[in-house]
Design a protein around this motif. Sequence first.
Motif, PDB file in Angstrom:
ATOM      1  N   ARG A   5      42.387  44.725  41.012  1.00 42.91           N
ATOM      2  CA  ARG A   5      43.545  45.628  40.899  1.00 42.91           C
ATOM      3  C   ARG A   5      44.008  46.091  42.274  1.00 42.91           C
ATOM      4  O   ARG A   5      45.200  46.297  42.493  1.00 42.91           O
ATOM      5  N   GLY A   6      43.067  46.245  43.191  1.00 44.24           N
ATOM      6  CA  GLY A   6      43.404  46.649  44.547  1.00 44.24           C
ATOM      7  C   GLY A   6      43.777  45.485  45.440  1.00 44.24           C
ATOM      8  O   GLY A   6      43.949  45.654  46.648  1.00 44.24           O
ATOM      9  N   ASN A   7      43.876  44.306  44.851  1.00 43.67           N
ATOM     10  CA  ASN A   7      44.207  43.073  45.575  1.00 43.67           C
ATOM     11  C   ASN A   7      43.172  42.752  46.657  1.00 43.67           C
ATOM     12  O   ASN A   7      43.492  42.160  47.686  1.00 43.67           O
ATOM     13  N   ASN A   8      41.935  43.147  46.401  1.00 44.20           N
ATOM     14  CA  ASN A   8      40.821  42.847  47.304  1.00 44.20           C
ATOM     15  C   ASN A   8      40.059  41.650  46.743  1.00 44.20           C
ATOM     16  O   ASN A   8      38.925  41.763  46.286  1.00 44.20           O
ATOM     17  N   LEU A   9      40.705  40.506  46.768  1.00 41.84           N
ATOM     18  CA  LEU A   9      40.159  39.330  46.091  1.00 41.84           C
ATOM     19  C   LEU A   9      38.861  38.836  46.721  1.00 41.84           C
ATOM     20  O   LEU A   9      37.959  38.373  46.010  1.00 41.84           O
ATOM     21  N   GLU A  10      38.741  38.956  48.030  1.00 40.17           N
ATOM     22  CA  GLU A  10      37.500  38.543  48.692  1.00 40.17           C
ATOM     23  C   GLU A  10      36.333  39.436  48.253  1.00 40.17           C
ATOM     24  O   GLU A  10      35.234  38.957  47.962  1.00 40.17           O
ATOM     25  N   LEU A  11      36.585  40.746  48.187  1.00 36.78           N
ATOM     26  CA  LEU A  11      35.543  41.660  47.709  1.00 36.78           C
ATOM     27  C   LEU A  11      35.218  41.390  46.244  1.00 36.78           C
ATOM     28  O   LEU A  11      34.047  41.429  45.845  1.00 36.78           O
ATOM     29  N   ALA A  12      36.235  41.112  45.448  1.00 34.43           N
ATOM     30  CA  ALA A  12      36.008  40.796  44.030  1.00 34.43           C
ATOM     31  C   ALA A  12      35.113  39.565  43.908  1.00 34.43           C
ATOM     32  O   ALA A  12      34.173  39.554  43.099  1.00 34.43           O
ATOM     33  N   ARG A  13      35.379  38.557  44.720  1.00 36.08           N
ATOM     34  CA  ARG A  13      34.559  37.339  44.692  1.00 36.08           C
ATOM     35  C   ARG A  13      33.113  37.640  45.080  1.00 36.08           C
ATOM     36  O   ARG A  13      32.180  37.169  44.441  1.00 36.08           O
TER      37      ARG A  13
ATOM     38  N   ALA B 137      29.701  45.967  33.082  1.00 36.37           N
ATOM     39  CA  ALA B 137      29.793  46.862  34.240  1.00 36.37           C
ATOM     40  C   ALA B 137      30.193  46.076  35.488  1.00 36.37           C
ATOM     41  O   ALA B 137      31.072  46.498  36.250  1.00 36.37           O
ATOM     42  N   TRP B 138      29.563  44.918  35.679  1.00 33.28           N
ATOM     43  CA  TRP B 138      29.911  44.070  36.817  1.00 33.28           C
ATOM     44  C   TRP B 138      31.359  43.592  36.713  1.00 33.28           C
ATOM     45  O   TRP B 138      32.091  43.590  37.701  1.00 33.28           O
ATOM     46  N   ALA B 139      31.771  43.213  35.517  1.00 33.79           N
ATOM     47  CA  ALA B 139      33.149  42.751  35.314  1.00 33.79           C
ATOM     48  C   ALA B 139      34.149  43.867  35.621  1.00 33.79           C
ATOM     49  O   ALA B 139      35.218  43.621  36.187  1.00 33.79           O
ATOM     50  N   THR B 140      33.792  45.092  35.283  1.00 35.71           N
ATOM     51  CA  THR B 140      34.659  46.231  35.569  1.00 35.71           C
ATOM     52  C   THR B 140      34.803  46.429  37.074  1.00 35.71           C
ATOM     53  O   THR B 140      35.897  46.715  37.571  1.00 35.71           O
ATOM     54  N   TYR B 141      33.711  46.250  37.809  1.00 35.34           N
ATOM     55  CA  TYR B 141      33.754  46.356  39.265  1.00 35.34           C
ATOM     56  C   TYR B 141      34.642  45.248  39.843  1.00 35.34           C
ATOM     57  O   TYR B 141      35.497  45.507  40.698  1.00 35.34           O
ATOM     58  N   VAL B 142      34.485  44.035  39.357  1.00 32.12           N
ATOM     59  CA  VAL B 142      35.316  42.915  39.824  1.00 32.12           C
ATOM     60  C   VAL B 142      36.798  43.224  39.555  1.00 32.12           C
ATOM     61  O   VAL B 142      37.654  43.061  40.439  1.00 32.12           O
ATOM     62  N   LYS B 143      37.112  43.702  38.356  1.00 35.19           N
ATOM     63  CA  LYS B 143      38.504  44.013  38.005  1.00 35.19           C
ATOM     64  C   LYS B 143      39.071  45.134  38.867  1.00 35.19           C
ATOM     65  O   LYS B 143      40.252  45.114  39.225  1.00 35.19           O
TER      66      LYS B 143
END
Length: 104
Positions: free
Chosen positions: A87-95, A77-83
């Motif tokens: 996908r939205g190119n929100n790399l800081e939020l993904a991190r 579930a966490w990995a899905t949120y990161v992905k």
Amino acid sequence: ARSHEYNTNIWFAYADMEMKNEFVNHARNVWDRAVALLPRVDKLWYRYCYMEEMIGNVKGCRGVFERWMRWEPNAQAWATYVKFEERGNNLELARKVYERYCVC
């Protein structure tokens, strides 16, 4: 609660019917009720997030993910949120999401 309220197939069919008829807010209400009643059923959360992302509601999708993460779901579930954020190119939020996962 009535036993049919715990049947996830009914929730999926109900939300799908609303979406097929282009009643997005009705479908959203269905998912809200489903995840409130069955918050540990990850499949409901996945479908809710998927619907929000597919209609382009990035903010709403992020909100659903945040509600889900409060339940401390599994690593997938966490990995899905990161992905989703990637996908939205929100790399800081993904991190940041990934770091939160590592803490819990």
